[in-house]
Motif scaffolding. Structure first.
Motif, mmCIF file in Angstrom:
data_model
loop_
_atom_site.group_PDB
_atom_site.id
_atom_site.type_symbol
_atom_site.label_atom_id
_atom_site.label_comp_id
_atom_site.label_asym_id
_atom_site.label_seq_id
_atom_site.Cartn_x
_atom_site.Cartn_y
_atom_site.Cartn_z
ATOM 1 N N TYR A 31 29.720 45.311 42.798
ATOM 2 C CA TYR A 31 29.373 44.157 41.974
ATOM 3 C C TYR A 31 28.323 44.569 40.941
ATOM 4 O O TYR A 31 28.354 44.131 39.792
ATOM 5 N N SER A 51 24.781 44.200 36.284
ATOM 6 C CA SER A 51 25.947 43.585 36.894
ATOM 7 C C SER A 51 27.176 44.063 36.155
ATOM 8 O O SER A 51 27.259 43.912 34.931
ATOM 9 N N SER A 53 30.201 42.875 36.214
ATOM 10 C CA SER A 53 31.130 41.835 35.778
ATOM 11 C C SER A 53 30.914 41.463 34.327
ATOM 12 O O SER A 53 31.866 41.169 33.597
ATOM 13 N N ARG A 100 29.247 43.134 46.824
ATOM 14 C CA ARG A 100 29.691 41.767 46.575
ATOM 15 C C ARG A 100 28.648 40.976 45.811
ATOM 16 O O ARG A 100 27.483 41.357 45.738
ATOM 17 N N TRP A 101 29.054 39.852 45.287
ATOM 18 C CA TRP A 101 28.192 38.993 44.484
ATOM 19 C C TRP A 101 26.916 38.656 45.227
ATOM 20 O O TRP A 101 26.911 38.397 46.419
ATOM 21 N N SER A 103 22.225 38.593 44.665
ATOM 22 C CA SER A 103 21.061 39.062 43.912
ATOM 23 C C SER A 103 20.985 40.581 43.917
ATOM 24 O O SER A 103 21.125 41.216 44.962
#
Length: 123
Positions: A31, A51, A53, A100-101, A103
């Motif tokens: 992520y 990040s 994404s 994974r998503w 903080s």
């Protein structure tokens, strides 16, 4: 998955240094990735993160405007360009990745860690 940080060294205050992190091993998709640092006797602290994404970047207040994080998700590589270095930036710098998503600022939330590279800034 192995993370390898490199590029640390000794630099004078006001100077620049770039540290790198490369991920290897099984097919790896994260992520995001980040840099943390630690000095003896203190807790590991967040420095910067990216990040994948959206290629959004995040910085600790202490390094904002001086450090730049960037990288290439497809190549599983990440860099931290450090400018205007100060003696208080002296630390072991660790790269980390989160699958994974969530903080990217939370030490406990990162899934993989590299061994660290020492950055020493002399006054």
């Amino acid at each position: 998955v192995q993370l390898q940080a490199s590029g640390g060294g000794l630099v004078q205050a006001g100077g620049s240094l770039r540290v790198s992190c490369a991920a290897s091993g099984r097919t790896f998709s994260s992520y995001g990735m980040g840099w943390f640092r630690q000095v003896p006797g203190k807790e590991r602290e967040f420095v910067a993160a990216i990040s994948w994404s959206s290629y959004s970047t995040y910085y600790a207040d202490s390094v904002k405007g001086r450090f730049t994080i960037f990288g290439d998700n497809a190549k599983n590589t990440m860099y931290l360009q450090m400018n205007s270095l100060k003696p208080e930036d002296t630390a072991v710098y660790y790269c980390a990745a989160k699958e994974r998503w969530g903080s990217l600022r939370d030490v406990k939330g990162m899934d993989y860690w590299g061994k660290g590279t020492l950055v020493t800034v002399s006054s």
